[in-house]
Motif scaffolding. Sequence first.
Motif, PDB file in Angstrom:
ATOM      1  N   ASP A   1      45.026  27.947 -14.001  1.00 60.95           N
ATOM      2  CA  ASP A   1      44.148  29.054 -14.390  1.00 60.95           C
ATOM      3  C   ASP A   1      42.802  29.026 -13.666  1.00 60.95           C
ATOM      4  O   ASP A   1      41.888  29.777 -14.006  1.00 60.95           O
ATOM      5  CB  ASP A   1      43.922  29.035 -15.905  1.00 60.95           C
ATOM      6  CG  ASP A   1      45.201  29.329 -16.673  1.00 60.95           C
ATOM      7  OD1 ASP A   1      45.992  30.158 -16.202  1.00 60.95           O
ATOM      8  OD2 ASP A   1      45.412  28.709 -17.737  1.00 60.95           O
ATOM      9  N   GLU A   2      42.697  28.161 -12.654  1.00 62.27           N
ATOM     10  CA  GLU A   2      41.478  28.079 -11.859  1.00 62.27           C
ATOM     11  C   GLU A   2      41.780  28.510 -10.426  1.00 62.27           C
ATOM     12  O   GLU A   2      42.870  28.256  -9.903  1.00 62.27           O
ATOM     13  CB  GLU A   2      40.949  26.642 -11.852  1.00 62.27           C
ATOM     14  CG  GLU A   2      40.663  26.100 -13.239  1.00 62.27           C
ATOM     15  CD  GLU A   2      40.370  24.606 -13.218  1.00 62.27           C
ATOM     16  OE1 GLU A   2      40.318  24.031 -12.097  1.00 62.27           O
ATOM     17  OE2 GLU A   2      40.215  24.009 -14.294  1.00 62.27           O
ATOM     18  N   LYS A   3      40.830  29.160  -9.790  1.00 65.77           N
ATOM     19  CA  LYS A   3      41.031  29.572  -8.401  1.00 65.77           C
ATOM     20  C   LYS A   3      41.190  28.342  -7.511  1.00 65.77           C
ATOM     21  O   LYS A   3      40.460  27.366  -7.650  1.00 65.77           O
ATOM     22  CB  LYS A   3      39.866  30.426  -7.917  1.00 65.77           C
ATOM     23  CG  LYS A   3      39.848  31.824  -8.514  1.00 65.77           C
ATOM     24  CD  LYS A   3      38.775  32.686  -7.865  1.00 65.77           C
ATOM     25  CE  LYS A   3      38.825  34.116  -8.380  1.00 65.77           C
ATOM     26  NZ  LYS A   3      37.828  34.991  -7.725  1.00 65.77           N
ATOM     27  N   GLN A   4      42.167  28.415  -6.616  1.00 65.34           N
ATOM     28  CA  GLN A   4      42.454  27.303  -5.717  1.00 65.34           C
ATOM     29  C   GLN A   4      42.461  27.800  -4.277  1.00 65.34           C
ATOM     30  O   GLN A   4      42.925  28.905  -3.995  1.00 65.34           O
ATOM     31  CB  GLN A   4      43.814  26.673  -6.039  1.00 65.34           C
ATOM     32  CG  GLN A   4      43.984  26.210  -7.475  1.00 65.34           C
ATOM     33  CD  GLN A   4      43.171  24.967  -7.796  1.00 65.34           C
ATOM     34  OE1 GLN A   4      42.613  24.321  -6.905  1.00 65.34           O
ATOM     35  NE2 GLN A   4      43.090  24.625  -9.075  1.00 65.34           N
ATOM     36  N   SER A   5      41.949  26.984  -3.380  1.00 65.49           N
ATOM     37  CA  SER A   5      41.899  27.383  -1.972  1.00 65.49           C
ATOM     38  C   SER A   5      43.024  26.770  -1.147  1.00 65.49           C
ATOM     39  O   SER A   5      43.367  27.279  -0.081  1.00 65.49           O
ATOM     40  CB  SER A   5      40.552  26.988  -1.361  1.00 65.49           C
ATOM     41  OG  SER A   5      40.374  25.573  -1.433  1.00 65.49           O
ATOM     42  N   LEU A   6      43.610  25.667  -1.637  1.00 68.55           N
ATOM     43  CA  LEU A   6      44.633  24.968  -0.881  1.00 68.55           C
ATOM     44  C   LEU A   6      46.031  25.399  -1.313  1.00 68.55           C
ATOM     45  O   LEU A   6      46.329  25.502  -2.506  1.00 68.55           O
ATOM     46  CB  LEU A   6      44.490  23.458  -1.051  1.00 68.55           C
ATOM     47  CG  LEU A   6      43.183  22.840  -0.541  1.00 68.55           C
ATOM     48  CD1 LEU A   6      43.166  21.340  -0.835  1.00 68.55           C
ATOM     49  CD2 LEU A   6      43.013  23.089   0.949  1.00 68.55           C
TER      50      LEU A   6
ATOM     51  N   SER B   1      48.383  30.769 -11.596  1.00 71.40           N
ATOM     52  CA  SER B   1      48.999  31.522 -12.699  1.00 71.40           C
ATOM     53  C   SER B   1      49.126  33.010 -12.387  1.00 71.40           C
ATOM     54  O   SER B   1      49.913  33.719 -13.033  1.00 71.40           O
ATOM     55  CB  SER B   1      48.197  31.330 -13.987  1.00 71.40           C
ATOM     56  OG  SER B   1      46.861  31.788 -13.820  1.00 71.40           O
ATOM     57  N   ASP B   2      48.373  33.502 -11.383  1.00 73.51           N
ATOM     58  CA  ASP B   2      48.470  34.916 -11.015  1.00 73.51           C
ATOM     59  C   ASP B   2      49.840  35.277 -10.472  1.00 73.51           C
ATOM     60  O   ASP B   2      50.187  36.463 -10.383  1.00 73.51           O
ATOM     61  CB  ASP B   2      47.414  35.265  -9.955  1.00 73.51           C
ATOM     62  CG  ASP B   2      45.991  35.212 -10.486  1.00 73.51           C
ATOM     63  OD1 ASP B   2      45.818  35.293 -11.713  1.00 73.51           O
ATOM     64  OD2 ASP B   2      45.053  35.083  -9.671  1.00 73.51           O
ATOM     65  N   PHE B   3      50.646  34.264 -10.112  1.00 74.88           N
ATOM     66  CA  PHE B   3      51.937  34.521  -9.477  1.00 74.88           C
ATOM     67  C   PHE B   3      53.116  34.436 -10.444  1.00 74.88           C
ATOM     68  O   PHE B   3      54.266  34.588 -10.032  1.00 74.88           O
ATOM     69  CB  PHE B   3      52.139  33.547  -8.307  1.00 74.88           C
ATOM     70  CG  PHE B   3      51.115  33.718  -7.224  1.00 74.88           C
ATOM     71  CD1 PHE B   3      51.299  34.650  -6.219  1.00 74.88           C
ATOM     72  CD2 PHE B   3      49.940  32.976  -7.226  1.00 74.88           C
ATOM     73  CE1 PHE B   3      50.345  34.830  -5.228  1.00 74.88           C
ATOM     74  CE2 PHE B   3      48.976  33.159  -6.242  1.00 74.88           C
ATOM     75  CZ  PHE B   3      49.183  34.091  -5.234  1.00 74.88           C
ATOM     76  N   HIS B   4      52.841  34.212 -11.737  1.00 76.82           N
ATOM     77  CA  HIS B   4      53.918  34.099 -12.724  1.00 76.82           C
ATOM     78  C   HIS B   4      54.824  35.321 -12.715  1.00 76.82           C
ATOM     79  O   HIS B   4      56.057  35.196 -12.682  1.00 76.82           O
ATOM     80  CB  HIS B   4      53.335  33.916 -14.128  1.00 76.82           C
ATOM     81  CG  HIS B   4      52.890  32.521 -14.415  1.00 76.82           C
ATOM     82  ND1 HIS B   4      52.583  32.078 -15.678  1.00 76.82           N
ATOM     83  CD2 HIS B   4      52.700  31.457 -13.597  1.00 76.82           C
ATOM     84  CE1 HIS B   4      52.208  30.812 -15.636  1.00 76.82           C
ATOM     85  NE2 HIS B   4      52.266  30.414 -14.378  1.00 76.82           N
ATOM     86  N   VAL B   5      54.230  36.504 -12.772  1.00 80.34           N
ATOM     87  CA  VAL B   5      55.021  37.736 -12.872  1.00 80.34           C
ATOM     88  C   VAL B   5      55.898  37.906 -11.647  1.00 80.34           C
ATOM     89  O   VAL B   5      57.109  38.194 -11.757  1.00 80.34           O
ATOM     90  CB  VAL B   5      54.111  38.961 -13.071  1.00 80.34           C
ATOM     91  CG1 VAL B   5      54.931  40.253 -12.976  1.00 80.34           C
ATOM     92  CG2 VAL B   5      53.400  38.887 -14.414  1.00 80.34           C
ATOM     93  N   LYS B   6      55.334  37.723 -10.458  1.00 73.03           N
ATOM     94  CA  LYS B   6      56.095  37.889  -9.225  1.00 73.03           C
ATOM     95  C   LYS B   6      57.239  36.893  -9.151  1.00 73.03           C
ATOM     96  O   LYS B   6      58.380  37.250  -8.792  1.00 73.03           O
ATOM     97  CB  LYS B   6      55.173  37.732  -8.013  1.00 73.03           C
ATOM     98  CG  LYS B   6      55.872  37.952  -6.676  1.00 73.03           C
ATOM     99  CD  LYS B   6      56.428  39.361  -6.566  1.00 73.03           C
ATOM    100  CE  LYS B   6      57.058  39.612  -5.214  1.00 73.03           C
ATOM    101  NZ  LYS B   6      57.669  40.961  -5.129  1.00 73.03           N
ATOM    102  N   ILE B   7      56.970  35.644  -9.476  1.00 70.11           N
ATOM    103  CA  ILE B   7      58.001  34.617  -9.418  1.00 70.11           C
ATOM    104  C   ILE B   7      59.108  34.912 -10.431  1.00 70.11           C
ATOM    105  O   ILE B   7      60.301  34.775 -10.136  1.00 70.11           O
ATOM    106  CB  ILE B   7      57.394  33.227  -9.634  1.00 70.11           C
ATOM    107  CG1 ILE B   7      56.645  32.810  -8.359  1.00 70.11           C
ATOM    108  CG2 ILE B   7      58.452  32.193 -10.001  1.00 70.11           C
ATOM    109  CD1 ILE B   7      55.829  31.564  -8.491  1.00 70.11           C
TER     110      ILE B   7
END
Length: 269
Positions: free
Chosen positions: A73-78, A249-255
């Motif tokens: 739930d935190e923004k990640q750059s890697l 977590s932003d990719f849950h729906v797409k996955i």
Amino acid sequence: MKFRAAGDREFHLRGNSSGADIDGIRLIHVTSVGPGEQIIKDGQFTTRLCDTFNENLTYFFALRPAYKLKGADEKQSLLHYFPFVFVLKIENLPTPYHVYPFDTGGAATGAFDRAASHWLYLDDFELENGIQGCANHIAWAFNDRLDYYEGTLRSDLTTGVPDWKVGIYAYNQIARLAQRGNNQPDLRASSVEIAYKENIPIRGTVELVIVPKNFLEDTRGKNKKIIDLLKKNGIKWQLYDWQPNQRPSDFHVKINQIVKRHLLKVKAL
């Protein structure tokens, strides 16, 4: 939820169904790109010490990409922090160490406590062992596998069940934490967990991986080593678009959409 310290185990959810069809069942393992890449390089899922059972185990969920990644739930750059999904066939898998109707790690750390009873024990919810136990439970608790995928529990699950069978009522409450419309739906609450004590080879078991597009290729070149290993092991792949400084977590729906399409294609749902 805590483990039973004394007395005989009760197995609240066993014997509710039998003989369910196991054909087409797939197992799903979700991790982040860092450890997912290592699994491909190692050629196997390697057991790790499980804090919940104090055993070296490797974990999967039946027919669902239910997961909660660290820092999701935190923004990640890697790239290493973003989801890496494995879809496995069951034909070449050994007998599981255990089968449970929910994520035991989540249960042990209190994720479902708001729906559980303090006087029921985690290990009393263990299902019959084997893929058959998994299939029987899904057939009992859900109208079909598609409803299971969506987290939609049967509405009449406790109809005719005596009040004193508290374990079934508690499972009903826990599993409904996964349903749409819940304040904070958590698919782990009704995802069948399957654990193995053996290392699981990827060759002959993994049929598909779902990874960020940039993990395999971008405008500056292709990840030839990983692509070659996937091909060598007969593994297909599907990609999702990724950009840095997003939350995993932003990719849950797409996955979920990609996995669902694949499971429908292979007639697993």
